[in-house]
Design an enzyme around this catalytic site. Structure first.
Site, PDB file in Angstrom:
ATOM      1  N   GLY A   1      43.397  57.020  53.010  1.00  0.00           N
ATOM      2  CA  GLY A   1      44.075  57.316  54.169  1.00  0.00           C
ATOM      3  C   GLY A   1      42.985  58.512  54.440  1.00  0.00           C
ATOM      4  N   SER A   2      41.686  58.369  54.857  1.00  0.00           N
ATOM      5  CA  SER A   2      40.967  58.807  55.486  1.00  0.00           C
ATOM      6  C   SER A   2      40.642  58.659  57.131  1.00  0.00           C
ATOM      7  CB  SER A   2      39.799  58.980  54.552  1.00  0.00           C
ATOM      8  OG  SER A   2      39.437  57.771  54.535  1.00  0.00           O
ATOM      9  N   THR A   3      40.977  58.356  57.447  1.00  0.00           N
ATOM     10  CA  THR A   3      40.577  57.562  59.301  1.00  0.00           C
ATOM     11  C   THR A   3      41.066  58.816  60.000  1.00  0.00           C
ATOM     12  OG1 THR A   3      42.665  56.416  59.602  1.00  0.00           O
ATOM     13  CG2 THR A   3      40.588  55.438  58.660  1.00  0.00           C
TER      14      THR A   3
ATOM     15  N   GLY B   1      43.216  63.197  60.207  1.00  0.00           N
ATOM     16  CA  GLY B   1      43.479  64.227  59.392  1.00  0.00           C
ATOM     17  C   GLY B   1      42.970  65.341  58.478  1.00  0.00           C
ATOM     18  N   ILE B   2      43.658  65.716  57.380  1.00  0.00           N
ATOM     19  CA  ILE B   2      42.957  65.764  56.226  1.00  0.00           C
ATOM     20  C   ILE B   2      42.250  65.023  55.832  1.00  0.00           C
ATOM     21  CG2 ILE B   2      44.173  66.548  53.965  1.00  0.00           C
ATOM     22  CD1 ILE B   2      46.521  67.648  55.585  1.00  0.00           C
ATOM     23  N   GLY B   3      42.447  63.919  55.618  1.00  0.00           N
ATOM     24  CA  GLY B   3      41.441  62.333  54.847  1.00  0.00           C
ATOM     25  C   GLY B   3      40.243  62.941  55.638  1.00  0.00           C
TER      26      GLY B   3
ATOM     27  N   SER C   1      51.721  68.740  48.061  1.00  0.00           N
ATOM     28  CA  SER C   1      52.045  69.380  49.811  1.00  0.00           C
ATOM     29  C   SER C   1      53.379  70.726  49.033  1.00  0.00           C
ATOM     30  CB  SER C   1      53.251  68.724  50.458  1.00  0.00           C
ATOM     31  OG  SER C   1      54.136  69.311  51.584  1.00  0.00           O
TER      32      SER C   1
ATOM     33  N   TYR D   1      60.891  62.467  51.449  1.00  0.00           N
ATOM     34  CA  TYR D   1      59.510  62.607  51.582  1.00  0.00           C
ATOM     35  C   TYR D   1      59.275  63.833  50.727  1.00  0.00           C
ATOM     36  CZ  TYR D   1      55.322  65.639  52.946  1.00  0.00           C
ATOM     37  OH  TYR D   1      53.600  66.299  52.867  1.00  0.00           O
TER      38      TYR D   1
END
Length: 262
Positions: A14-16, A18-20, A139, A152
């Site tokens: 999930g690195s495209t 935000g945090i990633g 989280s 979540y």
């Protein structure tokens, strides 16, 4: 500080954005060969180009990590990594009675099973090599459950349990498994989320953020959104040999939201 990861390969799910994306950027800045993942080709190409512009070693794998087939595509392309960051995740605010079976399953598949499947492949190989790092991006909601985001929160608690259980399998090795617990972080989609929980969805982004911290996150000592780079710095440290004595930990980077010592 030299984190001593310049000869290592890191995979960030999930690195495209935000945090990633910021975790991937930080690891690349430290000299790691970084593998980005995403299921949107345009966003993946843009993220790779963004990090590569600095001369870093980076490449992307187009795959949907919510499925076993997507994980298999990634592990086939890169059978071994030194650092695995399980960051992929989705979130929303939704009344408990309106969370459908499909919602529960989706959140479990995206937030939990993507990391389980990747870890199931890479973790044993790290143990065989007597070295490696696995990091789950959980989280603060995994401990301080938000009643408006129960599905979540369930996935974030699950990640904490999985990481701690895996850490127990590393006894006497050079492998560590840890979790980080970010608080509300400025990332793609956060404005829409803040407006969705605001008393008036038409307010400005600044007003929505102020209302969020005045109400839903009044316990925050930071009283602002955490920047993705602040999360990335902690993850990069945990990914490095310098963090060898930190194992099985769930480390808070939530701005002081959780009012407890332990």
């Amino acid at each position: 500080m030299d984190l001593k990861i310049d000869s290592q390969t890191a995979l960030v799910s999930g690195s495209t954005a935000g945090i990633g994306l910021e975790i991937a950027r930080k690891l690349a800045e430290e000299g790691a060969h970084v593998i980005l993942t995403g299921r949107d080709a345009n966003k993946l190409d843009a993220a790779v180009a963004d990090i590569a512009a600095s001369g870093a070693q980076v490449e992307g794998v187009l795959a949907d990590l919510t499925s076993a087939q997507g994980v298999a595509a990634v592990t086939a392309a890169h059978p071994d990594v030194d650092i695995l960051v399980n960051n992929l995740g989705i979130y929303e605010s939704k009344p408990f009675a309106e969370i459908s079976d499909a919602d529960w399953q989706l959140y479990f598949d995206v937030n939990v099973m993507s990391g389980v499947r990747l870890s199931r492949h890479y973790f044993p190989r790290m143990l065989d090599r007597n070295g490696g790092r696995v990091i789950f991006v959980s989280s603060e909601t995994g401990i301080a459950v938000d009643p408006t985001m129960i599905h979540y929160a369930m996935t974030k608690t699950a990640q904490l349990s999985i990481a701690r259980g895996m850490a127990g399998l590393t006894r006497g090795t050079g492998v560590t498994v840890n979790s980080v617990m970010p608080g509300p972080t400025r990332s793609e989609g956060i404005v829409d989320f803040l407006k969705s929980v605001a008393s008036d969805p038409s307010v400005s982004a600044e007003q929505a953020e102020a209302e969020f911290f005045a109400g839903a996150r009044s316990a925050s000592l930071l009283q602002r959104m955490i920047e993705p780079e602040e999360i990335a710095s902690l993850v990069a440290y945990l990914a490095s040999p310098l963090s060898a004595a930190t194992n099985g930990a769930a480390i808070r980077v939530e701005g002081g939201l959780i009012n407890a010592i332990a």
